[in-house]
Design an enzyme around this catalytic site. Structure first.
Site, mmCIF file in Angstrom:
data_model
loop_
_atom_site.group_PDB
_atom_site.id
_atom_site.type_symbol
_atom_site.label_atom_id
_atom_site.label_comp_id
_atom_site.label_asym_id
_atom_site.label_seq_id
_atom_site.Cartn_x
_atom_site.Cartn_y
_atom_site.Cartn_z
ATOM 1 N N HIS A 97 -29.522 -31.710 -16.414
ATOM 2 C CA HIS A 97 -30.158 -33.002 -15.139
ATOM 3 C C HIS A 97 -30.404 -34.523 -15.290
ATOM 4 O O HIS A 97 -30.893 -35.776 -14.525
ATOM 5 C CB HIS A 97 -31.565 -32.562 -14.247
ATOM 6 N N LYS A 148 -19.808 -59.901 -17.442
ATOM 7 C CA LYS A 148 -19.198 -58.929 -17.535
ATOM 8 C C LYS A 148 -17.953 -57.717 -17.905
ATOM 9 O O LYS A 148 -17.475 -58.457 -19.185
ATOM 10 C CB LYS A 148 -19.277 -58.321 -15.759
ATOM 11 N N SER A 170 -15.152 -60.143 -15.145
ATOM 12 C CA SER A 170 -15.492 -59.888 -13.772
ATOM 13 C C SER A 170 -15.315 -61.408 -13.679
ATOM 14 O O SER A 170 -15.530 -62.596 -14.730
ATOM 15 C CB SER A 170 -17.058 -59.994 -13.768
ATOM 16 N N GLU A 191 -13.758 -45.776 -14.083
ATOM 17 C CA GLU A 191 -13.633 -45.792 -12.674
ATOM 18 C C GLU A 191 -12.710 -44.918 -11.413
ATOM 19 O O GLU A 191 -12.918 -44.692 -10.222
ATOM 20 C CB GLU A 191 -14.190 -47.097 -12.469
#
Ligand code: ARG
Length: 506
Positions: free
Chosen positions: A163, A290, A284, A297
């Site tokens: 979970h 970043k 970024s 992704e």
């Protein structure tokens, strides 16, 4: 010799008007066919040899046809063969080259006892089989990377989740082998798709077979297929092999997407358990600090496209009556796209996983935190104190609630021992420390396939042997294909040198 007018309308006899430009543009399949040029030429060569061997065409005609097919092949290999969309598809393009070279009298014999319906599905199977072997090879390489990394980390503790909540301590090697194990089933699915794909439909002709005495086994053998798809109507009208390949690809992509999701999660500041190598992350344009896991992704997102391609094919197929329907032309773009996508994911995952940093200190810190060893404490009481598991679950549950209310953890050994004593269970704080130690938890596991380092090592051995086996099968499949190509080439060279077919090993 050029026979422009006639050559451009191979099915022109019945028609009084040319296809309109819009209709041609709408129906032509050149982009979808362009990966299958070599396959179409090889299929034609095998067919022509078979036609001569069965005396359906003469050896003189065979020589001329083979000469122009070889010419088309060398033009293609030199990058000089431009498929023309006015000729509708790859089959017409290749046949027109032969007709223009050999003339209509001889070149026009190549299409005896064959149809574009059996040609197209032969070409697609020839192309797909090679692509499936490529996928299997990449998959084996990814499995190898995961297993090599896992080998170094059978003792490295990290939290295991259910979970997405801390559950029990596991090893990083156990986590990594979980994916290698999953991918083994993907190997089997892709291998199964390969075996179903590598069957020859050529000779089914349009739908009903042919009244010429063709030898289907000969063409199948020349093309390196494992056998023939006997039923002609089924052979030309079915694309379940495409659905099966796409299904194997969609499941594979789904599994890789799950790994991608964990890479995204585990590389966050909050988890901090892994670091994506710089060469496989993006920055970024505004936030200088970043480092984004963009490959993971995009893998997640592109998996959606692969699943979509499977749905596209199944939806296309589900309403089709038997036999060839032009709808079937639409099987190739989704198939090629899914193959490209999955191949692309595997290509980048292999080095990325190889270079992935495991932050073992952070893993150890998290493995010890948040009561991940609570199950082991309950198991201790069952084993050593002879209590029923449900009772121990209750005792430890109450203990965890108490510790939480006090802002303490299982690392507060003395407090844990105190609370256990209140429940009538006397334990020293040293005993508590040993019970909840994450590394000791791993070693205490004994069941087959558990996170115990020895069990993980055994799984690594089994999976490594499976990868070796896959590679052996890949080598055998590739050499069968290569030998078939060489055999066809030997016959072609023999015939072009002016020798009779009877002296050939056909
Ligand atoms: N371009 C067609 C396809 O991809 C080839 C077969 C066409 N057959 C036909 N009868 N029009 O399916």
């Amino acid at each position: 010799m050029a026979d422009e007018d006639n050559s451009k309308k191979l099915w022109g006899g019945r028609f009084s008007a040319d296809l309109s430009a819009e209709a041609l543009d709408f129906t032509q399949s050149i982009p979808a066919d362009s990966p299958m040029v070599a396959e179409d030429i090889w299929g034609s060569q095998a067919h022509a040899i078979m036609l001569a061997k069965t005396q359906i065409i003469s050896e003189e005609d065979l020589r001329e046809i083979l000469y122009w097919l070889e010419h088309a092949r060398s033009e293609y290999e030199a990058g000089r063969l431009q498929l023309q969309s006015e000729l509708e598809d790859v089959h017409m393009n290749v046949e027109v080259l032969v007709r223009q070279g050999a003339g209509p009298e001889i070149g026009g014999r190549l299409h005896t006892a064959r149809s574009r319906n059996d040609q197209v599905v032969t070409d697609a199977r020839l192309h797909l089989r090679g692509r499936l072997l490529d996928i299997q090879e990449l998959l084996a390489a990814l499995q190898e990377v995961l297993l090599e990394r896992a080998e170094q980390h059978t003792e490295t503790v990290m939290p295991g989740y259910t979970h997405t909540q801390h559950a029990q301590p596991i090893s990083a090697g156990f986590w990594l082998t979980g994916y290698a194990s999953m991918l083994q089933r993907d190997q089997q699915r892709v291998a199964a798709a390969y075996h179903r794909t590598n069957q020859c439909p050529l000779g089914a002709a349009a739908l009903a077979g042919t009244s010429f005495p063709i030898d289907r086994n000969l063409t199948a053998q020349l093309l390196g297929f494992d056998g023939v798809i006997e039923h002609a109507l089924d052979a030309v009208g079915s694309r379940d092999f495409v659905a099966e390949a796409l299904s194997a690809l969609a499941i594979l992509a789904t599994n890789l997407s799950r790994l991608a999701e964990e890479l995204v999660l585990f590389s966050t500041y909050e988890y901090g358990m892994i670091e994506i190598p710089d060469a496989y992350a993006s920055g970024s344009s505004i936030m200088p600090q970043k480092k984004n896991p963009c490959i993971a992704e995009l893998t997640r997102a592109r998996t959606g496209a692969v699943i979509g391609r499977l749905m596209q094919i199944l939806t296309m197929l589900k309403g089709l009556p038997s036999g060839y329907n032009r709808d079937l032309q639409e099987d190739k773009p989704p198939l090629w796209e899914a193959l490209d996508t999955v191949e692309g994911i595997l290509h980048v995952f292999i080095p990325m996983m190889q270079q992935l940093t495991l932050n073992t200190e952070r893993m150890a810190q998290l493995a010890a935190a948040n009561f991940a060893a609570a199950t082991e404490l309950a198991n201790f009481l069952v084993r050593e104190r002879g209590l029923p598991f449900r009772t121990c679950h209750e005792i430890v549950g109450g203990l965890v609630a108490k510790l939480i209310s006090e802002g303490k953890t299982l690392d507060d050994y003395q407090r844990v021992a105190q609370l256990l004593a209140e429940q009538g269970q006397q334990l020293s704080s040293e005993e508590v420390a040993e019970i909840v130690n994450p590394s000791a938890c791993l070693h205490r596991h004994v069941s087959q396939g558990s996170t115990n380092p020895e069990q993980v090592a055994a799984i690594i051995d089994t999976l490594k042997a499976a990868v070796v086996d896959t590679k052996r099968q890949l080598t055998a499949a590739r050499s069968q294909i290569k030998q078939a190509r060489h055999h066809t080439d030997d016959i072609i060279q023999h015939i072009l040198a002016g020798n009779p077919l009877s002296e050939c090993d056909v």
